[in-house]
Design a protein around this motif. Structure first.
Motif, short mmCIF file in Angstrom:
data_model
loop_
_atom_site.label_atom_id
_atom_site.label_comp_id
_atom_site.label_asym_id
_atom_site.label_seq_id
_atom_site.Cartn_x
_atom_site.Cartn_y
_atom_site.Cartn_z
N ALA A 1 0.07 4.90 -4.50
CA ALA A 1 1.40 5.39 -4.14
C ALA A 1 2.31 4.23 -3.75
O ALA A 1 1.96 3.45 -2.86
CB ALA A 1 1.28 6.37 -2.97
N ASP A 2 3.45 4.12 -4.43
CA ASP A 2 4.50 3.20 -3.95
C ASP A 2 5.35 4.01 -2.98
O ASP A 2 6.34 4.65 -3.36
CB ASP A 2 5.34 2.65 -5.11
N ALA A 3 4.91 3.98 -1.73
CA ALA A 3 5.57 4.74 -0.67
C ALA A 3 6.48 3.82 0.15
O ALA A 3 6.69 4.04 1.35
CB ALA A 3 4.52 5.40 0.22
N ALA B 1 -2.37 9.80 -1.21
CA ALA B 1 -3.04 9.20 -2.37
C ALA B 1 -4.22 8.39 -1.84
O ALA B 1 -4.24 8.03 -0.66
CB ALA B 1 -2.07 8.30 -3.13
N PRO B 2 -5.19 8.08 -2.69
CA PRO B 2 -6.34 7.29 -2.21
C PRO B 2 -5.91 5.94 -1.64
O PRO B 2 -6.54 5.40 -0.74
CB PRO B 2 -7.19 7.10 -3.47
N ALA C 1 2.61 -2.13 4.77
CA ALA C 1 1.27 -1.66 5.14
C ALA C 1 0.60 -1.01 3.94
O ALA C 1 1.27 -0.44 3.07
CB ALA C 1 1.35 -0.66 6.29
N VAL C 2 -0.72 -1.13 3.92
CA VAL C 2 -1.55 -0.43 2.93
C VAL C 2 -2.36 0.61 3.69
O VAL C 2 -2.97 0.29 4.71
CB VAL C 2 -2.51 -1.41 2.21
N PHE C 3 -2.36 1.83 3.19
CA PHE C 3 -3.16 2.91 3.78
C PHE C 3 -4.20 3.30 2.74
O PHE C 3 -3.88 3.39 1.55
CB PHE C 3 -2.29 4.14 4.07
#
Ligand SMILES: Cc1ncc(COP(=O)(O)O)c(C=O)c1O
Length: 388
Positions: free
Chosen positions: A178-180, A197-198, A218-220
Motif C-alpha cells: 500500500a502506498d498510504a 495490506a500486508p 513509516a512501514v507497517f
C-alpha cells in the motif's frame, strides 16, 4: 502559489488570503509540547534511533492496529525498503495507478523493477480493480515481465479498494504494497490504514495529515519476516548493532528529533482527523451538485489530506480563485505515463482515459485541521461566484 501581498494588491477590498495548508497555526497550538520534547532529545543526545523512535513506532502501530511499525526517513524510502524486502528487481512488474504522485512509480524504477500503469476510478480517484485485473493478465500473456506486486495509492487520503485488490492479487499470486503516503489516519470499516495490506508505507512530509518538521515515513506490516527485513535495510542491511551487512541496505532511519515532533502531533491527531472530516463535509454540503465533489461514504474513512473537486474549466477557475486570495493546487496535472522519467516503461498499449481526464480537471482547495469555518465559507462563496 499566490503571495498574500499580491492578492491584496490586485483584488477587491473584501479579498482575504486563504492558504492551501496553514502549518503555522498547528505549530502555535503545539509549540510548548514540541519544544519540551525536542529539548529532551537534545539533553539525552541519542539523535539516531533514540528512545522516541521506538516509542513512536509502538504508538503508530497501536493507532493503526498493525503488528509492526518501522519508522523511516521518508515516504519514498518506505516504499523502496518495502520493495527491497520483497526482493523486487529487474524483470519484475509492479502495478501502479497512473494518477498519483511520481514517487509511486519512481520507487519501482529505483529498485530496477518496471512500473506498469493502471487506470483509476472516476469517483474515488483510486486504482480501478477491474483495470488491474486486465493489465496483470496482459503482462502474464506477454511473458516479458514477471508480475510481482500491486501498489495501490490512497489518493487524497481515501483508502483504495483493498478487498477487491487483495482478491485479484491473490488470484495472480502477486503481493500488495500500500502506498498510504497520503492516508495515515484513514480506515475501511474497522480496519485502519497501516493494517489494510500486508505491507503499507506512509509519509510524514510536513503537509501530510500527520506531518513532521522535515522528512519522515513509516512501514507497517503484519509479517514478522518483512518487518525484520525492513529494519535491517533501514540500517545498511545490518541486524541491530551488528557490523555485518546481511543484505543490501540504506540509511533509512527516522531522526529522533522528528520522532519527538511526531509524538506531539500524534497526541492530537484523532481530533485533527475529526476536524478535517468536518471541513470536507462543509465543502461537500455547499458544493455538491455545483461541481464534482469527492465521495464521503459511510464506512470509508478518508484522512482528507486534500479536498479535491473536479471542474471542466479548471485553470480558469483556479486563476479566479487566486485573484480572490484562495490558494489551490493541482495534484496531479500530469498522469505518470506522460512523465519523461517513465517513458521507457510504456508499451504503447496503455489505456488510461480516466487518469488523463482527471489530470485536466482536478483542483485541490484549502484544507487542514486549523482552517476556520469562516475561511471555508469564504472559499465556497468565491468558488460559487466564479462558476455562476
Ligand atoms: C502518493 C505518494 N507516494 C509517495 C510519496 C513520497 O513521500 P515522501 O515525500 O515522504 O518521500 C508521496 C509524498 O508526497 C505521495 O503523495
Amino acid at each position: 502559489m499566490l503571495r498574500s501581498s499580491e492578492a491584496v494588491a490586485s483584488a477587491p477590498a473584501e479579498v482575504r488570503s486563504v492558504p492551501l495548508f496553514d502549518l503555522k497555526r498547528q505549530q502555535t497550538r503545539l509549540r510548548s509540547d514540541i519544544d519540551r520534547r525536542i529539548a529532551t532529545v537534545l539533553d539525552h543526545g541519542q539523535f539516531i534511533l533514540g528512545p522516541e523512535v521506538e516509542a513512536l513506532e509502538r504508538d503508530l502501530a497501536a493507532f493503526a492496529g498493525a503488528r509492526h511499525c518501522i519508522a523511516v526517513s521518508s515516504g519514498r524510502d518506505a516504499l523502496i525498503m518495502a520493495l527491497m524486502a520483497l526482493g523486487a528487481g529487474p524483470g519484475d512488474a509492479v502495478f501502479v495507478p497512473a494518477f498519483t504522485f511520481s514517487a509511486t512509480a519512481g520507487v519501482v524504477a529505483s529498485v530496477g523493477a518496471s512500473p506498469v500503469f493502471v487506470d483509476v476510478e472516476e469517483d474515488t480517484f483510486n486504482m480501478n480493480p477491474a483495470a488491474l485485473d486486465t493489465v496483470v493478465s496482459q503482462v502474464v500473456a506477454d511473458g516479458v515481465l514477471r508480475p510481482l506486486a500491486v501498489m495501490p495509492v490512497d489518493l487524497y487520503g481515501r483508502p483504495a479498494n483493498y478487498p477487491a485488490i487483495a482478491e485479484i492479487a491473490a488470484r495472480h499470486s502477486i503481493q500488495v504494497v500500500a502506498d498510504a503516503a497520503q492516508s495515515f489516519g484513514g480506515n475501511l470499516g474497522d480496519t485502519s490504514v497501516g493494517a489494510l495490506a500486508p505491507i503499507s508505507c506512509t509519509s510524514f512530509y510536513p503537509t501530510k495529515p500527520l506531518g513532521a518538521f522535515g522528512d519522515g515515513g513509516a512501514v507497517f506490516t503484519e509479517d514478522d519476516k518483512l518487518a525484520e527485513a525492513v529494519s535491517q535495510i533501514r540500517t545498511h542491511g545490518r541486524q541491530g548493532d551488528g557490523d555485518e551487512a546481511l543484505r543490501l541496505g540504506m540509511t533509512g532511519r527516522l531522526d529522533t528529533i522528528q520522532a519527538a515532533v511526531l509524538q506531539a502531533k500524534l497526541s492530537v491527531f484523532a481530533g485533527e482527523l475529526q476536524r478535517r472530516q468536518e471541513v470536507a463535509a462543509r465543502y461537500n454540503a455547499a458544493l455538491a451538485g455545483k461541481v464534482a465533489t469527492p465521495l464521503d461514504e459511510e464506512g470509508i474513512g478518508s484522512a482528507w489530506a486534500l479536498y479535491t473537486i473536479r471542474v471542466p474549466d479548471r485553470d480558469a477557475l483556479r486563476a479566479t480563485l487566486q485573484a480572490d486570495g484562495v490558494s489551490t493546487a493541482l495534484f496531479y496535472r500530469i498522469p505518470l505515463n506522460r512523465h519523461p522519467a517513465f517513458a521507457k516503461y510504456l508499451t504503447g498499449r496503455e489505456e488510461l482515459p480516466v487518469s488523463e481526464r482527471l489530470s485536466a480537471e482536478v483542483l485541490s482547495l484549502p484544507m487542514g485541521p486549523d482552517i476556520t469555518d469562516d475561511e471555508v465559507d469564504y472559499v465556497i462563496d468565491r468558488l460559487l461566484a466564479a462558476i455562476s
